[in-house]
Design an enzyme around this catalytic site. Structure first.
Site, PDB file in Angstrom:
ATOM      1  N   ASN A   1      -1.332   2.876   4.167  1.00  0.00           N
ATOM      2  CA  ASN A   1      -2.270   3.277   3.122  1.00  0.00           C
ATOM      3  C   ASN A   1      -2.482   4.778   3.187  1.00  0.00           C
ATOM      4  OD1 ASN A   1      -4.354   2.966   1.108  1.00  0.00           O
ATOM      5  ND2 ASN A   1      -5.877   3.208   2.737  1.00  0.00           N
TER       6      ASN A   1
ATOM      7  N   ASP B   1     -10.008   0.806   6.266  1.00  0.00           N
ATOM      8  CA  ASP B   1      -9.546   2.161   6.589  1.00  0.00           C
ATOM      9  C   ASP B   1      -9.600   2.425   8.102  1.00  0.00           C
ATOM     10  OD1 ASP B   1      -9.287   2.606   3.820  1.00  0.00           O
ATOM     11  OD2 ASP B   1     -11.386   3.185   3.665  1.00  0.00           O
TER      12      ASP B   1
ATOM     13  N   GLY C   1      -9.535  -4.262   9.272  1.00  0.00           N
ATOM     14  CA  GLY C   1     -10.761  -3.531   8.929  1.00  0.00           C
ATOM     15  C   GLY C   1     -10.588  -2.702   7.669  1.00  0.00           C
TER      16      GLY C   1
ATOM     17  N   MET D   1      -7.256  -0.626  -4.871  1.00  0.00           N
ATOM     18  CA  MET D   1      -8.685  -0.635  -4.591  1.00  0.00           C
ATOM     19  C   MET D   1      -9.216  -2.012  -4.185  1.00  0.00           C
ATOM     20  SD  MET D   1      -8.856   2.510  -4.793  1.00  0.00           S
ATOM     21  CE  MET D   1     -10.572   2.985  -4.631  1.00  0.00           C
ATOM     22  N   ARG D   2      -8.390  -2.771  -3.493  1.00  0.00           N
ATOM     23  CA  ARG D   2      -8.830  -4.067  -2.957  1.00  0.00           C
ATOM     24  C   ARG D   2      -8.430  -4.168  -1.499  1.00  0.00           C
ATOM     25  NH1 ARG D   2     -10.193  -7.703  -7.126  1.00  0.00           N
ATOM     26  NH2 ARG D   2      -9.922  -6.614  -9.099  1.00  0.00           N
TER      27      ARG D   2
ATOM     28  N   HIS E   1      -5.414   7.514   2.499  1.00  0.00           N
ATOM     29  CA  HIS E   1      -6.873   7.541   2.337  1.00  0.00           C
ATOM     30  C   HIS E   1      -7.331   8.991   2.178  1.00  0.00           C
ATOM     31  CE1 HIS E   1     -10.991   6.216   2.671  1.00  0.00           C
ATOM     32  NE2 HIS E   1     -11.203   7.241   3.459  1.00  0.00           N
TER      33      HIS E   1
ATOM     34  N   GLU F   1      -2.119  14.874   0.018  1.00  0.00           N
ATOM     35  CA  GLU F   1      -1.707  13.462  -0.005  1.00  0.00           C
ATOM     36  C   GLU F   1      -0.254  13.341  -0.440  1.00  0.00           C
ATOM     37  OE1 GLU F   1      -5.666  10.825  -0.921  1.00  0.00           O
ATOM     38  OE2 GLU F   1      -4.487  11.408  -2.642  1.00  0.00           O
TER      39      GLU F   1
HETATM   40  C1  GAR Z   1      -6.076   8.741  -3.826  1.00  0.00           C
HETATM   41  O1  GAR Z   1      -6.846   9.886  -3.603  1.00  0.00           O
HETATM   42  C2  GAR Z   1      -6.111   7.811  -2.652  1.00  0.00           C
HETATM   43  O2  GAR Z   1      -6.195   8.481  -1.438  1.00  0.00           O
HETATM   44  C3  GAR Z   1      -7.369   7.028  -2.929  1.00  0.00           C
HETATM   45  O3  GAR Z   1      -7.372   6.804  -4.302  1.00  0.00           O
HETATM   46  C4  GAR Z   1      -6.677   7.880  -4.944  1.00  0.00           C
HETATM   47  C5  GAR Z   1      -5.618   7.272  -5.821  1.00  0.00           C
HETATM   48  O4  GAR Z   1      -4.986   8.268  -6.572  1.00  0.00           O
HETATM   49  N1  GAR Z   1      -7.391   5.808  -2.208  1.00  0.00           N
HETATM   50  C6  GAR Z   1      -8.505   5.273  -1.745  1.00  0.00           C
HETATM   51  O5  GAR Z   1      -9.615   5.742  -1.904  1.00  0.00           O
HETATM   52  C7  GAR Z   1      -8.309   3.971  -0.991  1.00  0.00           C
HETATM   53  N2  GAR Z   1      -9.449   3.702  -0.184  1.00  0.00           N
HETATM   54  P1  GAR Z   1      -3.579   8.028  -7.231  1.00  0.00           P
HETATM   55  O6  GAR Z   1      -3.678   6.717  -8.020  1.00  0.00           O
HETATM   56  O7  GAR Z   1      -3.418   9.187  -8.152  1.00  0.00           O
HETATM   57  O8  GAR Z   1      -2.559   7.968  -6.166  1.00  0.00           O
END
Ligand code: GAR
Length: 212
Positions: free
Chosen positions: A118, A156, A154, A101-102, A120, A185
């Site tokens: 990444n 995402d 940038g 988250m950085r 998303h 995902e």
């Molecule tokens: C996931 O849904 C991922 O896509 C999102 O955080 C979640 C992490 O879940 N990522 C973002 O929002 C990045 N901008 P996880 O720790 O269970 O993989």
């Protein structure tokens, strides 16, 4: 793209995450399959007690906590260099962000050119930023989904590798929609890693093309 040195060579992955790490788990599970062309060599978190580090330990993979420093949404420059050094020391060839988250800055990206990806939780370019499944629900979108993309400077905004769509149901809450998005995902992140590890992608500008 990546050049396996031999058919046996597995692409060396470094995973960065801040939370629960279910996407990291999907990568761990894929890497445990015979014949999968990648292996995770280190899992790094900016959150000391993040579950993603427990997943690493459970899988017998090095778990590393690197304190992020004083900023909330990025790493301090010297800390970012520590991340780069840790990844390089372990011979990481592809950096996989899994709920990290950085925002990573230029110096990090220059250290791994076209080698940071990444996952998303939205169909980019719609809904970049935080809690994107909730953004989609609140907006009234009828289709949500997820995207694996190369990371650029940038937010995402890098070239898209794989996407998957899921329906938004009238009965959805943010939680049920996120759960449906996460199923996809967990499917497309290993798929994207495989494509890179097998050198099957070509980046042409914004387009990421598959070659057979
Ligand atoms: C996931 O849904 C991922 O896509 C999102 O955080 C979640 C992490 O879940 N990522 C973002 O929002 C990045 N901008 P996880 O720790 O269970 O993989």
């Amino acid at each position: 793209m990546s050049q396996p040195v031999s058919p046996q060579h597995k692409l060396r992955l470094g995973v960065l995450g801040s939370g629960s790490g279910t996407n990291c788990q999907a990568l761990l599970d894929a890497c445990a399959q015979p014949g999968f062309p990648a292996e995770i060599v280190v899992i790094i978190s900016d959150v000391e007690n993040a579950k993603i580090l427990d997943r690493a330990r459970q899988a017998g993979i090095e778990a590393l906590y690197l304190a992020p420093g004083k900023f909330r949404t990025k790493l301090e420059p010297d800390v970012e260099q520590r991340y780069v050094a840790a990844l390089r020391e372990r011979g990481v060839e592809l950096v996989c962000l899994a709920g990290f988250m950085r925002v990573l800055k230029d110096d990090f990206l220059k250290a791994f050119p076209s080698r940071v990806i990444n996952i998303h939780p939205a169909l980019l370019p719609a809904f970049p930023g935080l809690q994107s499944w909730k953004q989609a629900l609140d907006y009234g979108a009828k289709v949500a989904g997820c995207t694996v993309h190369f990371v650029d400077a940038g937010v995402d905004s890098g070239p898209i590798i794989v996407q998957a769509a899921v329906p938004v149901l009238d009965s959805d809450t943010a939680q049920t929609l996120h759960a449906r998005v996460q199923i996809e995902e967990h499917r497309i992140y290993p798929e994207a890693v495989r494509l890179i590890a097998e050198s099957r992608l070509v980046i042409e500008g914004r387009r990421v093309l598959r070659r057979e």
